[in-house]
Every structure is written in structure tokens, then in C-alpha cells.
Write a protein that holds these residues in place. Sequence first.
Motif, PDB file in Angstrom:
ATOM      1  N   ASP A 210       5.313   0.787  -8.607  1.00  0.00           N
ATOM      2  CA  ASP A 210       4.237   1.769  -8.863  1.00  0.00           C
ATOM      3  C   ASP A 210       4.722   2.847  -9.822  1.00  0.00           C
ATOM      4  OD1 ASP A 210       2.462   0.626  -7.167  1.00  0.00           O
ATOM      5  OD2 ASP A 210       2.619   2.113  -5.575  1.00  0.00           O
TER       6      ASP A 210
ATOM      7  N   ASN B 157       6.830   0.685  -4.198  1.00  0.00           N
ATOM      8  CA  ASN B 157       6.757   2.068  -4.683  1.00  0.00           C
ATOM      9  C   ASN B 157       7.491   2.216  -6.011  1.00  0.00           C
ATOM     10  OD1 ASN B 157       5.222   2.997  -2.588  1.00  0.00           O
ATOM     11  ND2 ASN B 157       6.913   3.948  -1.464  1.00  0.00           N
TER      12      ASN B 157
ATOM     13  N   PHE C 112      -0.867   1.088   0.739  1.00  0.00           N
ATOM     14  CA  PHE C 112      -0.246   0.580   1.951  1.00  0.00           C
ATOM     15  C   PHE C 112      -0.155   1.618   3.053  1.00  0.00           C
ATOM     16  CE2 PHE C 112       0.558  -3.513   0.658  1.00  0.00           C
ATOM     17  CZ  PHE C 112       1.158  -3.563  -0.590  1.00  0.00           C
TER      18      PHE C 112
ATOM     19  N   GLY D 231       3.486   3.631   3.676  1.00  0.00           N
ATOM     20  CA  GLY D 231       4.489   2.743   3.107  1.00  0.00           C
ATOM     21  C   GLY D 231       5.891   3.291   3.129  1.00  0.00           C
TER      22      GLY D 231
ATOM     23  N   GLU E  22       7.806  -2.309   0.818  1.00  0.00           N
ATOM     24  CA  GLU E  22       7.205  -0.997   0.585  1.00  0.00           C
ATOM     25  C   GLU E  22       7.995  -0.183  -0.435  1.00  0.00           C
ATOM     26  OE1 GLU E  22       4.297  -0.118   1.612  1.00  0.00           O
ATOM     27  OE2 GLU E  22       4.060  -1.987   2.706  1.00  0.00           O
TER      28      GLU E  22
HETATM   29 MG    MG Z   1       3.773   2.601  -1.297  1.00  0.00          MG
END
Ligand code: MG
Length: 606
Positions: free
Chosen positions: A39, A36, A119, A122, A32
Amino acid sequence: MNEKGNISINTENILPIIKKWLYSDKDIFLREVVSNAIDAITKHKKVASLGESEKPEKYRVDVKVNKKEKTITVSDNGIGMTFDEVKQYINQIAFSGAIDFFEKYKDKTDAQDQIIGHFGLGFYSVFMVSEFVEIQTKSYIESEQAVYWKSDGTSGYEMSEGKRTIHGTDIIMHLNSDKENKDLLNVWKLREILEKYCKFLPVEIYLSEEGAKKDEKQEEKPVNNTSPLWLKDAKDCTDEEYKEFYREVFHDFKEPLFWIHLKMDYPVNLRGILYFPKLTKEYNTLEGKIQLYCNQVYVADNIKEVIPEFLLLLKGVIDCPDLPLNVSRSFLQNDGYAGKIAGHISKKVSDKLKQLYKDDAEQYYKYWDDINIFVKYGCLKEDKFYDKVKDSIVYKDIYDKYHTLEQFKKDIEDKKQKDKIYYVSDLQKQAQYINMFKEQELNAVILDNILDSHFISFIESKVQGTSFISIDSGIKDVLGEDDKSEGFEDVKKYFEELLSDKNITVELKALKTADVSAVVTTNEYETRMKSMQTMYGMDIPSTNTLVLNTHNHVVKKLASIENEQKKKDVALYIYQLAMLTAGKLEKEDMTDFLRRNNEMLNKTAD
Ligand code: MG
Ligand code: ADP
């Protein structure tokens, strides 16, 4: 700008819920946090491409472990967060930042650059392993100050000015003292988790230990492969690359037979590679492995809700960027998602089989021993699949030749076996029957895997005018004529009395060969029942038929043996030998047979 406050969550005590229900696998926190970070980098690439920020020399994610401080830090040089964004995205955890970002940039986004995540909670999963967590972040917007955030996940958070000078984020997890977490401070453990979940993430991830001595000579190597083969165009991939990728993902050093590169944009977005593995003889190890990814993030293996069940015998990777991971599995089932994927994949698989067969039948036959169980399983599971591959189903005969059903029927047309298709279900036990078939130039197909008894019934129901009959039962029809001649009736009666407690019937036939004294046959219905029973662990005795060969010297002689004991011994021997050959001699009969053989051996040696 110091601030304290309470994290706004709708449900009280959300932590225990996350711990118990949301993620059964604790290690997932790293997936997670790292996703991130990816991302954030994907987002930075976007703003950089729009000229809103400068691209760094290199995008990267760093995972650092510090044994002394008991921390794991995940750093990225992505988009970063402003003070308000931390409040909004981190504090209001129910709020999805990804959706917000999408809203802002959706008109400028091109389809390629997807944002992973979806998610749900997350970020919050960090509290499964942390006593408290710190964030140091700085937004790509230069006028914004760096931000520091700290929380233990339950009671509240505090925020103040942060230390970062370059855009990006550090997530600093101070591990709690749970026994389960003690491995997490080891580089090997983190590597293991990263290799499982992050192996194919699109930005390089570096793993290191703070304070540990570094080997300066050794080149820094990312733990992941940022461009997995499934993203390449099939036409640009070499065989060697496919094989290498197979070894990398499945650690299987047996070469795959062949593979299919999947690419679909509509109605479901999907990329992947499916491999047909070489089978091992132990059928228990048949279970394959399909790894499911969402935008290069590993999700899980063998998710039945997404991947059609019959494909689970294969090995492969499937990347579904649109997969709504935060929704429940039952939603997936109702969504018809699996159905759409199954439809596409089963078409690709059947096309591949057809093409292989058409291009090089000899090569296809070589594959058949390995792939037939998969093809049959697919047919049994999905009618549609059967319809697509039915012309690529072949049968191996007792002479090691391969035929389609039609070809085989032609092959036996002018043989006296008429329209019956004899099959062998056990090459060893039925060896004698196979020999007898060969002596008479008859033919039979080999159907000896665990699915074949079901497959036989399936084909009978699908192809009109097809009936299979086990070589055990069928042997009777091709052995020779019933022998009604004088004298043998008494022999028959003698056997019937002798074997009256054995659940066996006796018949007389003049076999082609004189060598064999008797043959044991069964009836087809019972053979099939029997194979079902074995599957369900039952054991019901079946009725056998003992066919005495009236051409055989011993059988002929039996009537004239006067010594009662001797006559009985010979008769029992005939029976036991026939049962043994059929692989049916069991328990007391076997013991008796061995005892008498040993006696005979002693006599012979004396
Ligand atoms: Mg996330
Ligand atoms: P999701 O990733 O599904 O949006 P998360 O709970 O994982 O949900 O993250 C919540 C939000 O926190 C993200 O959407 C993002 O806006 C922000 N965030 C988390 N980690 C980072 C990071 N490393 N850099 C920038 N923003 C982040």
C-alpha cells in the motif's frame, strides 16, 4: 520530540479479541504487514507521478528474519509516515488510514491504482506473534524527520526521532515466546506463508536471513510473481501460459481441459481465470478450488458467500478488488455480491460450453465425460444455469455415441422401445442387459455418475414428455412375448414355491435368445429409491422379478426332471445365476452358490 502515551482503543483488551476472533489464522500477520508495505509503495507511486517525490530506482519489499535477535523485519521504500501520521494511523488504530488517503487523493486517482487493505485492524495483528514491535519510518516529505515507535500492544507506546534516511518504513517484530511461533524464525516457514498469501502481490518481495551466508553468485529472486496472468488481456495469453499458470497455482500436473478468462467491470469489478480440470475417477476428490484474491492479495479458498457453489468443482483464481473484506460474511450474503458474481460467471461458463459445442462437437464429446458432472451440478443448483446450457447437454449411449436429448429421442423413434429412454447406471452390473439391448439393436444412454439419479428426475421435470427408465426395469418390456403355453405354468409355480422366502416374483417369457435361462429385473420406482437409499446409507431389500426364458433348453427340461433333489438344484442354479448376472447375488445365496459350484468342480475333475 519524545512522546509517551496510551494507544487509543475503544475496547479494552483488544488483543485477546483479535487473537481469538478476528484472525483464526495467525500467519495472516505477515499478509497484513506486507500488504501495508505494498500500500505504502502504491501511495508513493502516486505522489511520485504527481511530481511530489522522486521515484526510487526500484520499489521493493524486504522480509528479513534474524534468528539471534528473534525478529522479523518487513521494510518498504514507500510513502513512509510523519510523526503525526504515526500517531494518527498507528496509534488510533480504529482509524483507517486508507480512507484518509483516499479522501486526500481521490480526485487525482485513476481507477487502476487501487489501494489494497480494507483489512480493518490489519497492522494490529502483529501483536498476535510479537512481544513488542518497533517501527522506523520516514515520510516522503523531505522536511519531515524520521520517526521511531515502539509498543507491546497493550500498555502503551513510545515515540522518538528515528534512524531512517530514505522514505519508507521498517516494521520490526520481536517475536514472543509462544511455542506456535518457533517456526516463524525459519526462512522456509516465511516462504510458505508468503507463497500462500503474497504470491501475486504487485511489488517484488525478497526474503532473506540476516547473518546467514549469502551465495554471491546466486541471483536474488523475488518470492512473488508481480504480474499474474489474470491481469493480462485474454487475447495476449497463450495456451502454454495458461497451462503454466495452472501448474504454478494448483501444483496439478494433469493438464486442464480448457479455461475461461474472466473480466468484468460492472456491476462488480472482477478478474480471473477458471479452469476445467481433468477429473479423476474417485469422485471424492471432485472438490475443486477457487482462490479468492483482493487486489492480488490472497484472501481464502472456496468462499461460498462470494463464489457460486456449483463453481466450487472447478479450479481457478478470482480477484475482486472491491471486496469489502472487513465486513462480515452475512453482510456479503445480503449484499447480493455473490449473486452478481454468480450471474456473470455462469453466463461466461455457459457461453464457453455453447461455443465449444458449436465449434467442434467431436472435441466437446471428448470433454463431456469430464465436465458432465460439473454441468449437471450447475443445472441442479441453478435454474438459470440450466436454461443457458440446456442445448449443450449431451448423452452418451451404449454404442459410445453422443446425442442431445432431442437427437436421442429421434434415434429411438422407430425402434420398438417407443418413447422411453432407457439408461444404464452401472456398466458392469448391467453388462448382460446392455448385450441384450445391442442384440436387438436397441439403445440406452449411460447415466452412471453420483448426480445422475437426481439429474434424471430433474430433466423429467424440465422437459415435458420425457421419462427415463433403468435398463434393469426396462429390459422386461423388450425381452419378448409373455409365454402362456401349456406346461410352463407348473414351472412357474414350482419357482414361486421354491423362492417363497425371497421377495421375488416369477414371470415367463419367450426371449429372443435361447442361451439365457433367466433374467432378473427390477421396477423403476424401486431402482430410484435404492439409489437414494445408498446415498443415505440405508439398505432396503427390493422386489425383483425373475423372468424365466421359455426358449431356453434347461427351463424347458425342468418340468420333466423327476429326481426332486436334482430338480431343486437346477432351479436354484437358474435363479442364482440370474441374480449373479444382475449383480444382486448376496450373502447366504452367494455362499450357497459358491458351495455348489465347488461341488460341481470336484465332480467334473474326478
Ligand atoms: Mg493494512
Ligand atoms: P489499513 O491498511 O486497512 O489502513 P492497517 O491497520 O493495516 O489498516 O494500517 C493502518 C495504517 O497504518 C495504514 O492505513 C497506513 O496509513 C499506516 N501504515 C501501516 N503500515 C505502513 C507502512 N509500511 N508504510 C506507511 N504507512 C503504513
